[in-house]
Enzyme design. Structure first.
Site, short mmCIF file in Angstrom:
data_model
loop_
_atom_site.label_atom_id
_atom_site.label_comp_id
_atom_site.label_asym_id
_atom_site.label_seq_id
_atom_site.Cartn_x
_atom_site.Cartn_y
_atom_site.Cartn_z
N GLU A 352 0.85 -1.21 0.00
CA GLU A 352 0.00 0.00 0.00
C GLU A 352 0.87 1.24 0.00
O GLU A 352 1.85 1.32 0.74
CB GLU A 352 -0.89 0.09 1.25
CG GLU A 352 -2.05 -0.84 1.27
CD GLU A 352 -2.89 -0.69 2.53
OE1 GLU A 352 -2.93 0.41 3.13
OE2 GLU A 352 -3.51 -1.70 2.91
S1 NCW Z 1 -5.52 4.20 8.54
C1 NCW Z 1 -4.42 3.35 7.69
N1 NCW Z 1 -4.70 2.97 6.44
C2 NCW Z 1 -5.64 3.52 5.55
C3 NCW Z 1 -6.74 2.50 5.37
O1 NCW Z 1 -7.67 2.90 4.44
C4 NCW Z 1 -6.24 1.12 4.98
O2 NCW Z 1 -7.22 0.16 5.19
C5 NCW Z 1 -5.02 0.78 5.78
O3 NCW Z 1 -4.44 -0.41 5.33
C6 NCW Z 1 -4.83 3.66 4.36
O4 NCW Z 1 -3.95 2.53 4.50
C7 NCW Z 1 -4.06 1.95 5.79
N2 NCW Z 1 -3.25 3.06 8.18
C8 NCW Z 1 -2.71 3.61 9.31
C9 NCW Z 1 -1.33 4.01 8.94
C10 NCW Z 1 -0.80 4.75 10.07
C11 NCW Z 1 -0.20 6.02 9.61
C12 NCW Z 1 0.05 6.83 10.79
C13 NCW Z 1 0.10 8.25 10.47
C14 NCW Z 1 0.15 9.05 11.69
C15 NCW Z 1 0.21 10.49 11.42
#
Ligand code: NCW
Length: 442
Positions: A352
Site C-alpha cells: 500500500e
Molecule cells: S488508517 C491506515 N490505512 C488507511 C486504510 O484505508 C487502509 O485500510 C489501511 O491499510 C490507508 O492505509 C491503511 N493506516 C494507518 C497508517 C498509520 C499512519 C500513521 C500516520 C500518523 C500520522
C-alpha cells in the site's frame, strides 16, 4: 504534471515488476445483510466514533457491483488486485464455511484469473467477527486459534485460485489503534491491552503461516506491515532516544519478532501489566520464514523528547495530505534502506502507498494533481531504494477507489478512482490515468 515517470533503467519499469491496486472488504463491499456482524459494525454504531456517523452497510456496494469493478481494474491494465476476505462473510457462528460468502469470493477470484490478474488475498483486514470480540477479541488467545481454523477452511475452499496470501494487514493498527488508544474498533483504551492484542495477532500470523504451508504451498505467503518512520526533531540525544523508542514501540514491535524471533529490547522497560502473555514456542511460530514481506507506507513522524509522553510525535509541518499526514518521500527510501540494513529480508512488495486528497469532480473529471505528484515522488523513492540493493518486486496503489476510511467515514478519499456514493458511479481520476499509462508504457 500529467505523468508518473521513472529513470529508464529502473527495475520498476520491467515487465516482471508487479503493479496492482488494493482494497479491503469492509471498506468497499457493503452487502451487510449477507454476513455476520463484525467489530467495525459495532464501532460504527457507537456514537462519536466515526467522523460522519456513517457505517459500512453499503459502502461502495462492491457486493453488487463487483463485476463492473473488475472491468474497472482490468481497464487500468494492472497485473494484480489486492483484496481482503471478510471473515464474518465466509464463516458461520458455529465456525463452518458459509457457502454463499465463499461463492462471492470464488466468483471474484475466477474472474480475476480469467483476465490474468493475479489475486493477492489478505486474510484479515480488521473485520473481526463480533462474536469473537464478545469473547475478548484479540485479547483472548483463543482468537488466534479461531483464525487458524478460518484460514484452514477458506484456503482449502479457494484451492489454486490465489497468487499470494497475506495473513494480516497492519497488525499495528488492530492492536495499537484498536486496543490501546481506541480510535479504531473495538475502541478499547489502555496500555495494558495493546501489546497483549499485538502478541495474539502475531501468534495468529504464525499459526496461519503453518496452515498455509500445508494448504497452499504454491502461493507466495507472507504478512503486510505498516511503517511510519520516526525521526528526531534535533540531534540531541534525548530526541534521538525518543524517536528510537517510538520506532521500537510502533514499528519494530511487529517486524522484529517476525524476522528475529524476539520483541525489541524496550520490552524490558515495560511495566509488568503491559506485557504480552508469551507461551513457550510462540516466538518460533511467529518467526517462521515468510515468502515475502508486504510494506505499507504513507508518512513519517518527528519526535521531540517530552518529560511524560514517551512517543508523542510533534505536529507535522506541510505539505500534508487530507489526513493531515506529512508528505515526505525521502523517508520511504530511508525506511527501505534501514530495513535492508537491519534484517535479512525476503523479497518485498509495497502492498500500500497512496494519499487522501480533497478531490472535487468537475464536468466528469477529477484532476487530482496532488495525488498524481504523490505517486510520482513515492514511486521514485522506491526506485532510489532499489538502486541501493533493496529487493522490491511489486507496488500496489491504495486504493483502487474511494471507500469507507474507517474513523474518517466517507470524508477522506484515497482512490485513484472517484466514487459518487449517491449513484455508485466510478470515475477514473487523473492519478488513475497516469498510473495506467506508467504500467502500459513499461
Ligand atoms: S488508517 C491506515 N490505512 C488507511 C486504510 O484505508 C487502509 O485500510 C489501511 O491499510 C490507508 O492505509 C491503511 N493506516 C494507518 C497508517 C498509520 C499512519 C500513521 C500516520 C500518523 C500520522
Amino acid at each position: 504534471m500529467t505523468k508518473i515517470s521513472l529513470p529508464s533503467h529502473s527495475p520498476l519499469l520491467t515487465k516482471e515488476f508487479v503493479y496492482g491496486v488494493a482494497t479491503a472488504s469492509f471498506q468497499i463491499e457493503g452487502g451487510y445483510e449477507h454476513r455476520l456482524p463484525c467489530i467495525w459494525d459495532t464501532f460504527c454504531d457507537t456514537e462519536g466514533k466515526i467522523a460522519d456517523s456513517s457505517h459500512g452497510h453499503i459502502a461502495c456496494d462492491h457486493y453488487n457491483n463487483w463485476q463492473q469493478d473488475i472491468d474497472l481494474i482490468a481497464s487500468l491494465g494492472v497485473d494484480a488486485y489486492r483484496l481482503s476476505i471478510s471473515w464474518p462473510r465466509v464463516i458461520t457462528r458455529s465456525g463452518e464455511l458459509n457457502p454463499q460468502g465463499v461463492k462471492f469470493y470464488t466468483d471474484i477470484l475466477d474472474e480475476l484469473n480469467r483476465r490474468n490478474i493475479k489475486a493477492f488475498v489478505t486474510l484479515y483486514h480488521w473485520d473481526l467477527p463480533q462474536y469473537l470480540e464478545d469473547e475478548g477479541g484479540w485479547l483472548n488467545r483463543q482468537t488466534a486459534y479461531a483464525f487458524e481454523q478460518y484460514v484452514e477452511l477458506i484456503t482449502r475452499a479457494f484451492g489454486t485460485r490465489v497468487f499470494s496470501y497475506a495473513t494480516l494487514n497492519e497488525p499495528f493498527c488492530s492492536a495499537f489503534l484498536g486496543y490501546e488508544i481506541g480510535i479504531h474498533a473495538p475502541g478499547l483504551v489502555g496500555k495494558q491491552y495493546g501489546k497483549k492484542a499485538a502478541h495474539h495477532l502475531l501468534l495468529a500470523h504464525g499459526l496461519a503461516m503453518k496452515v498455509l504451508n500445508k494448504t497452499s504451498p504454491n502461493t507466495q505467503n507472507g504478512i503486510v506491515l505498516n511503517f511510519t518512520p520516526a525521526y528526531p526533531l534535533t540531534n540531541s540525544q534525548e530526541d534521538i532516544d525518543c524517536a528510537k523508542y517510538a520506532d521500537d514501540y510502533l514499528n519494530q514491535w511487529y517486524m522484529k519478532p517476525i524476522m528475529d524471533g524476539h520483541y525489541p529490547d524496550i520490552i524490558n522497560q515495560l511495566p509488568k501489566d503491559h506485557l504480552p502473555d508469551i507461551h513457550p514456542g510462540d516466538m518460533a511460530l511467529i518467526s517462521q520464514p515468510i515468502d515475502y514481506l508486504g510494506i505499507n507506507f504513507y508518512t513519517r513522524q518527528v519526535y521531540k523528547a517530552h518529560p511524560t509522553h514517551i512517543y508523542e510525535p510533534i505536529a507535522p509541518k506541510g505539505p500534508l495530505t487530507d489526513m493531515g499526514w506529512e508528505i515526505y518521500p525521502q523517508s520511504f527510501t530511508d525506511l527501505l534502506i534501514d530495513l535492508h540494513k537491519t534484517y535479512t529480508l525476503p523479497p518485498m512488495y509495497i502492498t500500500e502507498n497512496g494519499a487522501a486528497m480533497p478531490d472535487t469532480i468537475n464536468n466528469g473529471e477529477v484532476n487530482d494533481q496532488d495525488r498524481l505528484s504523490y505517486y510520482h515522488t513515492h514511486l521514485n523513492a522506491v526506485h532510489n531504494a532499489t538502486e541501493q540493493g533493496v529487493n522490491i518486486i511489486g507496488y500496489f496503489a491504495w486504493s483502487l477507489m474511494d471507500n469507507f476510511e474507517w474513523a474518517e467515514g466517507y470524508l477522506k478519499r484515497f482512490g485513484i478512482v472517484y466514487v459518487d456514493y449517491e449513484t455508485q458511479q466510478r470515475t477514473i481520476k487523473a492519478s488513475g490515468h497516469a498510473y495506467k499509462a506508467l504500467i502500459s508504457n513499461r
